[in-house]
Enzyme design. Structure first.
Site, PDB file in Angstrom:
ATOM      1  N   LYS A 162       0.825  -1.216   0.000  1.00  0.00           N
ATOM      2  CA  LYS A 162       0.000   0.000   0.000  1.00  0.00           C
ATOM      3  C   LYS A 162       0.868   1.280   0.000  1.00  0.00           C
ATOM      4  CE  LYS A 162      -4.055  -2.105   2.255  1.00  0.00           C
ATOM      5  NZ  LYS A 162      -5.033  -1.950   3.365  1.00  0.00           N
ATOM      6  N   TYR A 205     -12.598  -2.090  -3.459  1.00  0.00           N
ATOM      7  CA  TYR A 205     -13.059  -2.184  -2.075  1.00  0.00           C
ATOM      8  C   TYR A 205     -14.587  -2.092  -1.960  1.00  0.00           C
ATOM      9  CZ  TYR A 205      -8.450  -2.181   0.184  1.00  0.00           C
ATOM     10  OH  TYR A 205      -7.200  -2.531   0.645  1.00  0.00           O
ATOM     11  N   ARG A 253      -1.763 -13.979   4.893  1.00  0.00           N
ATOM     12  CA  ARG A 253      -2.477 -13.288   5.972  1.00  0.00           C
ATOM     13  C   ARG A 253      -1.690 -13.381   7.292  1.00  0.00           C
ATOM     14  NH1 ARG A 253      -6.995 -10.102   4.686  1.00  0.00           N
ATOM     15  NH2 ARG A 253      -7.399 -10.300   6.912  1.00  0.00           N
ATOM     16  N   ASN A 303      -2.130   0.551   6.546  1.00  0.00           N
ATOM     17  CA  ASN A 303      -1.583  -0.643   7.200  1.00  0.00           C
ATOM     18  C   ASN A 303      -0.726  -1.505   6.266  1.00  0.00           C
ATOM     19  OD1 ASN A 303      -3.670  -1.634   5.687  1.00  0.00           O
ATOM     20  ND2 ASN A 303      -4.779  -2.598   7.366  1.00  0.00           N
ATOM     21  N   HIS A 324      -2.249  -5.368   1.626  1.00  0.00           N
ATOM     22  CA  HIS A 324      -3.535  -6.032   1.445  1.00  0.00           C
ATOM     23  C   HIS A 324      -3.245  -7.485   1.102  1.00  0.00           C
ATOM     24  CE1 HIS A 324      -7.516  -7.112  -0.088  1.00  0.00           C
ATOM     25  NE2 HIS A 324      -6.846  -7.742  -1.035  1.00  0.00           N
ATOM     26  N   GLU A 368      -9.718 -10.965  -7.143  1.00  0.00           N
ATOM     27  CA  GLU A 368      -8.770  -9.847  -6.987  1.00  0.00           C
ATOM     28  C   GLU A 368      -7.601  -9.967  -7.961  1.00  0.00           C
ATOM     29  OE1 GLU A 368      -9.874  -9.031  -2.287  1.00  0.00           O
ATOM     30  OE2 GLU A 368      -7.884  -9.784  -2.783  1.00  0.00           O
TER      31      GLU A 368
HETATM   32  P1  IDP Z   1      -7.884  -6.594   5.956  1.00  0.00           P
HETATM   33  O1  IDP Z   1      -7.096  -5.687   5.021  1.00  0.00           O
HETATM   34  O2  IDP Z   1      -7.055  -6.991   7.154  1.00  0.00           O
HETATM   35  O3  IDP Z   1      -8.496  -7.766   5.247  1.00  0.00           O
HETATM   36  P2  IDP Z   1     -10.537  -5.410   6.034  1.00  0.00           P
HETATM   37  O4  IDP Z   1     -11.469  -5.503   7.196  1.00  0.00           O
HETATM   38  O5  IDP Z   1     -10.853  -6.219   4.824  1.00  0.00           O
HETATM   39  O6  IDP Z   1      -9.049  -5.714   6.585  1.00  0.00           O
HETATM   40  O7  IDP Z   1     -10.457  -3.864   5.638  1.00  0.00           O
HETATM   41  C1  IDP Z   1      -9.894  -3.456   4.410  1.00  0.00           C
HETATM   42  C2  IDP Z   1      -9.005  -2.271   4.674  1.00  0.00           C
HETATM   43  O8  IDP Z   1      -9.806  -1.184   5.124  1.00  0.00           O
HETATM   44  C3  IDP Z   1      -7.964  -2.455   5.787  1.00  0.00           C
HETATM   45  O9  IDP Z   1      -6.802  -3.128   5.377  1.00  0.00           O
HETATM   46  C4  IDP Z   1      -7.681  -1.020   6.174  1.00  0.00           C
HETATM   47  O10 IDP Z   1      -6.816  -0.380   5.238  1.00  0.00           O
HETATM   48  C5  IDP Z   1      -9.087  -0.399   6.058  1.00  0.00           C
HETATM   49  N1  IDP Z   1      -9.791  -0.442   7.351  1.00  0.00           N
HETATM   50  C6  IDP Z   1     -10.341  -1.517   7.970  1.00  0.00           C
HETATM   51  N2  IDP Z   1     -10.940  -1.177   9.126  1.00  0.00           N
HETATM   52  C7  IDP Z   1     -10.761   0.156   9.249  1.00  0.00           C
HETATM   53  C8  IDP Z   1     -11.166   1.116  10.245  1.00  0.00           C
HETATM   54  O11 IDP Z   1     -11.793   0.792  11.255  1.00  0.00           O
HETATM   55  N3  IDP Z   1     -10.786   2.422  10.025  1.00  0.00           N
HETATM   56  C9  IDP Z   1     -10.092   2.821   8.918  1.00  0.00           C
HETATM   57  N4  IDP Z   1      -9.713   1.943   7.956  1.00  0.00           N
HETATM   58  C10 IDP Z   1     -10.033   0.643   8.113  1.00  0.00           C
HETATM   59 MG    MG Z   2      -9.984  -7.776   3.786  1.00  0.00          MG
END
Ligand code: IDP
Ligand code: MG
Length: 142
Positions: free
Chosen positions: A11, A51, A87, A114, A117, A128
């Protein structure tokens, strides 16, 4: 255990930190192989579509803006149990909750920025990968 392919994004925060190589090294050290890779600057439309599953979530618009805020590396990783392995190497979504030694624990800025992905299941991995790559982009590493 089956050989799988999974979709990965490095990212904007991680690309900006110049840690692409360090992140890829973690996948390689865990036995995953890169079979496709490209740096792109996502459009808002692309991020929104990618997304779309999170469309109703309060963070959706910010997340899409963030994903277009700088270049990202999209890649396909291959190996035994690649989806779950990726993961595990990534760590929990919230870097504060991510296990020690995971990519998110070591590099991520916040729950949004973070660093990586990774697909969460075989069906999403397939969708994807196809979202960013055509069949001829995927190389055989056998
Ligand atoms: P993941 O990437 O660990 O699978 P997901 O729940 O699928 O997590 O969420 C997709 C992306 O959305 C996350 O990687 C993060 O960048 C963002 N995200 C998830 N939860 C939050 C939140 O509570 N606040 C802001 N961004 C979030
Ligand atoms: Mg996810």
């Amino acid at each position: 255990m089956a050989i799988e392919r999974t979709f990965s994004i490095i990212k904007p925060d991680a690309v900006a930190k110049n840690v692409i190589g360090q992140i890829v090294a973690r996948f390689e050290q865990a036995g995953l192989r890169v079979v496709a890779s490209r740096m792109i600057q996502m459009s808002r439309e692309q991020a929104g579509q990618f997304y779309a599953v999170h469309k109703e979530r309060p963070f959706y618009n910010d997340l899409c803006a963030y994903m277009c805020s700088g270049p990202v590396v999209v890649q396909v990783l291959e190996g035994e149990n690649a989806i779950a392995k990726n993961r595990d190497i990534m760590g929990a979504t919230d870097p504060k909750k991510a296990a020690k030694g995971t990519i998110r624990a070591d590099f991520a800025e916040s729950i949004e920025a973070n660093s990586v992905h990774g697909s969460d299941a075989p069906d999403t991995a397939k969708l994807e990968i196809a979202f960013f790559f055509s069949g001829s982009d995927l190389c055989s590493r056998k």
